[in-house]
Write a protein that holds these residues in place. Sequence first.
Motif, PDB file in Angstrom:
ATOM      1  N   LEU A 130       0.844  -1.194   0.000  1.00  0.00           N
ATOM      2  CA  LEU A 130       0.000   0.000   0.000  1.00  0.00           C
ATOM      3  C   LEU A 130       0.879   1.243   0.000  1.00  0.00           C
ATOM      4  CD1 LEU A 130      -2.738   1.460   0.238  1.00  0.00           C
ATOM      5  CD2 LEU A 130      -2.625   1.099   2.719  1.00  0.00           C
ATOM      6  N   SER A 131       0.561   2.186  -0.879  1.00  0.00           N
ATOM      7  CA  SER A 131       1.293   3.456  -0.928  1.00  0.00           C
ATOM      8  C   SER A 131       0.360   4.609  -0.607  1.00  0.00           C
ATOM      9  CB  SER A 131       1.913   3.676  -2.311  1.00  0.00           C
ATOM     10  OG  SER A 131       2.511   4.967  -2.372  1.00  0.00           O
ATOM     11  N   HIS A 132       0.822   5.478   0.290  1.00  0.00           N
ATOM     12  CA  HIS A 132       0.091   6.713   0.590  1.00  0.00           C
ATOM     13  C   HIS A 132       0.201   7.679  -0.581  1.00  0.00           C
ATOM     14  CE1 HIS A 132       3.706   9.238   1.179  1.00  0.00           C
ATOM     15  NE2 HIS A 132       4.251   8.198   1.762  1.00  0.00           N
ATOM     16  N   GLY A 133      -0.638   8.697  -0.578  1.00  0.00           N
ATOM     17  CA  GLY A 133      -0.543   9.777  -1.553  1.00  0.00           C
ATOM     18  C   GLY A 133      -0.001  11.006  -0.870  1.00  0.00           C
ATOM     19  N   TRP A 134      -0.704  12.159  -0.999  1.00  0.00           N
ATOM     20  CA  TRP A 134      -0.221  13.333  -0.290  1.00  0.00           C
ATOM     21  C   TRP A 134      -0.494  13.150   1.193  1.00  0.00           C
ATOM     22  CZ3 TRP A 134      -3.827  15.586  -4.244  1.00  0.00           C
ATOM     23  CH2 TRP A 134      -5.166  15.572  -3.842  1.00  0.00           C
TER      24      TRP A 134
END
Length: 417
Positions: free
Chosen positions: A41-45
């Motif tokens: 899972l990758s976060h955004g801003w």
Amino acid sequence: MTDIAGLTYYELDFNADGTLSSDGGLPAAVQAGGIQDVYVLSHGWNNGVDSARSLYQAMFTLLAGMIPDKLGSSCAVGIIWPSLLFPNDDPATAQPIPSTGQQISAAIAPAFPAQQQNVATLGQLLDQRPQDAAALEQFHTLASGLVTTLPLAPEDSGQAAAITGDTAAVFGNAAAMSKTPGSNAEGLPNPFSGLWNGAEEVLRSMSYYEMKNRAGVIGQSGLGPMLGKLAAAAPGIRVHLMGHSFGARLVSYSLSGLPQAATGANSPVKTLHLIQGAFSHFAFAAPVPDPLVLGPGALSAFIHNVNGPLLCTFSAADRAVGWWYPAASMLAHQDTEAAADLTYQWGGMGHDGYQQPSPGGIQIPLAAQGTEYGFQPGLFYLLDSNAVIKADQSQFSGAHSDIRHPEVVWPVVDASR
């Protein structure tokens, strides 16, 4: 290595250019054997590592509760990358107070370590708001200079027009997007006030434009090669990619960084799940179903790097992707006849999902945990999330970050089964 609700957790920490800062022990763990499914899972801003970890704690806790029989053979991976959250855009702030220029520069400075003086000057100009065209020109130059990462896709380059355009036109267009009306203490018309409001919007746009470009580079040069190494160390490993906002762009571009042979059954990527993706809805299209956009989508050649379904959520309540994303790109083509053409040309994934040529993708409602979707490999699924992702958390982004729901996590679990 740590643990989230019984699910082993690792972190991959990437620099802005995609180089790896820390592998968190993941490659060694995979090579040791026993791991079958890797949920990434990758976060955004966001406003820092703590914010990213809070998201991962919430989402992976939900995930762990859905795979009790697979906890021992699965692991969770959180991506840490240098992003930012512009002041007043934080969903945690119910009633944001307008930030000063100094506060804005302090907030965005960590994301631009090589441009500290320029960022400080931008903050000073926002606070001083000189009634001077030369100062506006200076601000435009400095704000545009924050964008140092080249865009990877022509369909995502609409915001580039804000760099090359005339300052008055750019700031005037941005002022129309601003939530702060232009005025002065005497109530008399003051064009400089409106233009400085536009200047702040341009700074927000350029900051996020750099983050969007950066996410693509990190995916292509960082995460993609790492996934290739994991697959080489443990043939048969199953990777399930998830990303929110710009993080959806990051995990998508990792497909272009996989080894050339990683297609079809040879690809370790078994699921792609984009959660309110803040990048072009044409990214995987070939041809693009819009005559105003030339050429295929930048990632259309990498569809077969996913040996499984391609999923995405979309919601009309996501103001960041449905309003700001296309509005920030409108300067690129002002000769179109209808606003609908502009919003479609520059539309984001999280607003209406994958836009594919006929027959297009399969649109279905985002459903409750336990639902059997019947996903098929190689098909695009547009998950209508209007009934779930709907809380107005921010004046700027709306429901963009309203994603901590079991319904949002369940599709990747169902796909992984």
